[in-house]
Enzyme design. Sequence first.
Site, PDB file in Angstrom:
ATOM      1  N   LYS A   1      52.223  32.474  32.016  1.00 38.47           N
ATOM      2  CA  LYS A   1      52.589  32.824  33.379  1.00 38.47           C
ATOM      3  C   LYS A   1      54.099  32.694  33.584  1.00 38.47           C
ATOM      4  O   LYS A   1      54.774  31.955  32.859  1.00 38.47           O
ATOM      5  CB  LYS A   1      51.889  31.874  34.364  1.00 38.47           C
ATOM      6  CG  LYS A   1      50.380  31.967  34.401  1.00 38.47           C
ATOM      7  CD  LYS A   1      49.822  30.917  35.348  1.00 38.47           C
ATOM      8  CE  LYS A   1      48.300  30.983  35.416  1.00 38.47           C
ATOM      9  NZ  LYS A   1      47.823  32.200  36.093  1.00 38.47           N
TER      10      LYS A   1
ATOM     11  N   ARG B   1      37.094  33.122  33.622  1.00 36.08           N
ATOM     12  CA  ARG B   1      35.820  33.829  33.460  1.00 36.08           C
ATOM     13  C   ARG B   1      35.170  33.518  32.112  1.00 36.08           C
ATOM     14  O   ARG B   1      33.946  33.621  31.968  1.00 36.08           O
ATOM     15  CB  ARG B   1      36.045  35.330  33.632  1.00 36.08           C
ATOM     16  CG  ARG B   1      36.921  35.985  32.597  1.00 36.08           C
ATOM     17  CD  ARG B   1      37.495  37.311  33.052  1.00 36.08           C
ATOM     18  NE  ARG B   1      38.483  37.138  34.118  1.00 36.08           N
ATOM     19  CZ  ARG B   1      39.115  38.137  34.724  1.00 36.08           C
ATOM     20  NH1 ARG B   1      38.862  39.387  34.364  1.00 36.08           N
ATOM     21  NH2 ARG B   1      39.990  37.903  35.682  1.00 36.08           N
TER      22      ARG B   1
END
Length: 503
Positions: A279, A353
């Site tokens: 990130k 996920r």
Amino acid sequence: MSSQPGYQSPAVTVSATLPKRGVGSAVLIVPVITDENDAAAVVANPFLDAEAVGEIEVALKALGAKGGTEQVTRLVAPSLPMASVLAVGLGKARDDWSPDVIRRAAGVAARSLSGTEAVVTTMSEIDLQATVEGLMLGAYRFVDFRSAKTAPKEPALAKITVLSTSKGAKATAARAADIATAVATARDLVNTPPSHLFPDEFAKRARALGESVGLTVEVLDDKALAKNGYGGIVGVGQGSSRPPRLVRLTYRGAKSKKAKKVALVGKGITFDTGGISIKPAASMHHMTSDMGGAAAVIATVVLAAKQQLPIDVVATVPMAENMPSATAQRPGDVLTQYGGITVEVLNTDAEGRLILADAIVRACEDDPDYLIETSTLTGAQTVALGARTPGVMGSDDFRDRVADLSQEVGENGWAMPLPDELKDDLKSTVADLANISSTRYAGMLVAGVFLREFVADGVQWAHIDIAAPAYNTSPAWGYTGKGGTGVPTRTMFAVLEDIAYNG
């Protein structure tokens, strides 16, 4: 709820009359409205006589107070045995204020009374539960990592006395206090920095919380996860020196064989750098909140046990730290999820996920009637719905039920679709699925479609995306301070109650 470090909830007592003595240092919180003359007027209640009401309203007029929504005004009423009075505005007069209006007003009042150890309030005559929740959550503060130099010098709110003439007031107040304490527990976990809350420590805290209310707790370490084929959790956690865990907390409260079984799943990424798909540095520190879903799930199942809901609830909580290193998974790697589905990892920052998929499959092995899972799933939630509105996806009927209950309790979940055509965006050339789509559109819905692939047939399912709502980066508002919010603890508990009593 917890003997661990963190926020100590104030004690809550109920009285049917205004205390006459022993409250000299307490502050009386009184709700006021804007009357037809555009002046502040005290909301009618049986606890204040005409003299006290007159004193308060004269002082409000002298101070120019209008009774606007969440406006707070501090004043003195000599006829009352209180240090002072805090008037909090509810706006124009109504016959049916929503609970969250009262909850927010109580929260604003509590936040404005920093250093006050005891409060008494007539607001509880309007809505007792909302008042208790708002005061407790508004008073919340997290100071575990403050040194003596910067720790607050003023005392925290320690005692709340709510005035009520309603039957069952003590039970209602106790229930509200338990709910607020559960939210505070989730906030504490989110606010604990990743230096001190990593998967093994998180698992230990979950165990302590669960065992404190009699839950059965199972913890799988990294070796057990690898042995049993939890490829998603292992893959995400393999880049960190602090290995992953899977925690299972079981509450057996069903009173009959007809009672529904509910599975809870929450994402527990104790810190998310994005892994190899790292990130940007700006705001990466907010990723201390990437275990907000797990925190809420743990707090919720503990609350269900404290409230003795007549229902069985099993929480499955995957925990990992997503770090870049020589051992981290790479974009292009293929992993085998628990249950056998293979996934091409095109972006290691779409890691939530992957651990959720393992947990969903394991949770469905218990043959639940309903599955509720939650996570800080996608930045796309924030783009679509903003910082305060969770997205709710899943089976149409159950999704709508969860969203409706979320709105009732003031967490404001909003139902979102899962278009079938989005599955085409998750095709992989080398595996059963890819973990992201090739486009930048509908990111939250794509993630929901991915998770749907792991939900067993026949299970009513809802996912609550709390990417922004789990962590408030803006100035404090209502009963929500900066940092962890505890969302969606109240939503999930409301759903469990609804299932327990309505099926």
